[in-house]
Design an enzyme around this catalytic site. Sequence first.
Site, PDB file in Angstrom:
ATOM      1  N   TRP A 130       1.785  50.892  32.774  1.00  0.00           N
ATOM      2  CA  TRP A 130       0.863  50.882  31.633  1.00  0.00           C
ATOM      3  C   TRP A 130      -0.313  51.788  31.999  1.00  0.00           C
ATOM      4  CZ3 TRP A 130      -3.604  47.061  31.573  1.00  0.00           C
ATOM      5  CH2 TRP A 130      -4.367  47.201  30.414  1.00  0.00           C
ATOM      6  N   ASP A 211      -0.121  40.793  38.629  1.00  0.00           N
ATOM      7  CA  ASP A 211      -0.703  40.875  37.292  1.00  0.00           C
ATOM      8  C   ASP A 211       0.238  40.169  36.310  1.00  0.00           C
ATOM      9  OD1 ASP A 211      -1.691  41.555  34.835  1.00  0.00           O
ATOM     10  OD2 ASP A 211      -1.604  43.727  35.147  1.00  0.00           O
ATOM     11  N   LYS A 246      -2.381  37.416  25.462  1.00  0.00           N
ATOM     12  CA  LYS A 246      -1.100  37.324  24.755  1.00  0.00           C
ATOM     13  C   LYS A 246      -0.623  35.885  24.683  1.00  0.00           C
ATOM     14  CE  LYS A 246      -1.035  41.868  25.606  1.00  0.00           C
ATOM     15  NZ  LYS A 246      -2.039  42.624  26.335  1.00  0.00           N
TER      16      LYS A 246
HETATM   17  C1  LIG Z   1       0.246  44.290  32.499  1.00  0.00           C
HETATM   18  C2  LIG Z   1      -1.059  44.109  31.834  1.00  0.00           C
HETATM   19  N1  LIG Z   1      -2.115  43.694  32.547  1.00  0.00           N
HETATM   20  C3  LIG Z   1      -3.312  43.506  31.981  1.00  0.00           C
HETATM   21  C4  LIG Z   1      -3.519  43.724  30.650  1.00  0.00           C
HETATM   22  C5  LIG Z   1      -4.890  43.505  30.069  1.00  0.00           C
HETATM   23  O1  LIG Z   1      -4.955  42.328  29.381  1.00  0.00           O
HETATM   24  P1  LIG Z   1      -6.324  41.698  28.852  1.00  0.00           P
HETATM   25  O2  LIG Z   1      -6.275  41.752  27.371  1.00  0.00           O
HETATM   26  O3  LIG Z   1      -6.334  40.297  29.367  1.00  0.00           O
HETATM   27  O4  LIG Z   1      -7.435  42.503  29.415  1.00  0.00           O
HETATM   28  C6  LIG Z   1      -2.464  44.167  29.864  1.00  0.00           C
HETATM   29  C7  LIG Z   1      -2.680  44.450  28.445  1.00  0.00           C
HETATM   30  O5  LIG Z   1      -1.927  45.022  27.739  1.00  0.00           O
HETATM   31  C8  LIG Z   1      -1.211  44.352  30.476  1.00  0.00           C
HETATM   32  O6  LIG Z   1      -0.141  44.764  29.772  1.00  0.00           O
END
Ligand SMILES: Cc1ncc(COP(=O)(O)O)c(C=O)c1O
Length: 402
Positions: A130, A211, A246
Amino acid sequence: MFNKIQNYKSDPIESLFDRLAADSDPAKIDLGIGVYRDDSGKVPVMQAVLRAEQQLIERGLPKSYLSPLGNAAYCEDIEKLALGADHPILIEKRIVSAQTPGAGSALRAGAELVNSLSPESALWASQPIWGHQLEFFDKVGMDIHSYRYYDQQNSVLDFDGMLEDLQGMRPDDLLLVHGCCHNPTGQDLNLQQWQQLADVVIQTGALPFLDVAYQGFGEGIEEDVAGIRLFAERVPQLLLTVSSSKSFGIYRERAGLLSVIVSADDGTDIQSVRLKLRDTLRQLYFMAPDHGAAVVHEILSTPELEKLWRKELDEIRLHINKMRKMLRQAIELANSDFDAEFIERQHGMFSCLPITEDEQKHIEQKYHIYMLPNARMNVAAMKDEQAAVLAEVFAKVRAARQ
Ligand SMILES: Cc1ncc(COP(=O)(O)O)c(C=O)c1O
């Protein structure tokens, strides 16, 4: 001063959203942004969240400052949700946690913490990844290495390549791994692969940064974290972030967990780690917002609401899996010689279409279908009719290759 900023080239993901917004074609298809949409195309608010908010308002919401470590009750809940209430790390009290404004901020803060303690540490991130994620580490000055993870043209995990590349990690290098529903590929490790990865971490002395952003979106709330639970039992120390964006559908409320899990036998003073983490967060953004964390805690500490939330999350997962099945069928119908099994095998919101960068550009320009880099499709936001359009376009792209 600001006239120094000329012809500024924005981040590729933001530019994609700009192009999408500027596209006036009524048939344009947005497979980009990472949110879950229901059948009607709405980003739903969970009933459990609405009821928790109601309860909080009825009781009277406090508005005073919290610590830079955020909502402690939320942290305890999420530690248990991710690791399991009886995980050795929790029993041995080897964990210090903070509630952050989402996992994005936790990643940035984790990078800051590690860099301040070990400026030589590099980051190892999957290829592909990402895109926004690397910025958090790049901006603290870390070198970034990629490890092979996914073979996009053949839609398979490249686990041998991953292990081979990770042999290059030095002690205290950071190894970023997605806990489940890998973004952007949807391709996860199985339990045996998590064990093998733990061996590489132990052997190289690297520091894992797990993560977990989509717990409950893959195979189940417990199933999705089985790998990280095993992995965390084996490695001596790690960083963990968990997003509530999410799993609770509270994207804009900004609630996430950052945990530092320390070694049992290297003389770490856990109270000092806690104070250092608190200072690091305060210096970055002072305080996190509380509303999302308070809502999550209300849900997880009210048995009836927790039951409702689990049911709603199960429904989301079933819907995503239904969309995955449908997309696979649509692609195979339009491409009789193509096996799209990977779409059902993979987990969570995203999968990558096996096309090249040029083909993706062509699809955007000619057919107005917008995907993130690596042809990342948000299957969780797709409507039935869009799957059929995408499948036909994919067939045309493949035909043009011959
Ligand atoms: C793998 C991953 N980590 C972290 C995040 C960030 O999430 P947050 O909305 O909690 O900042 C995302 C968001 O798309 C994600 O896909």
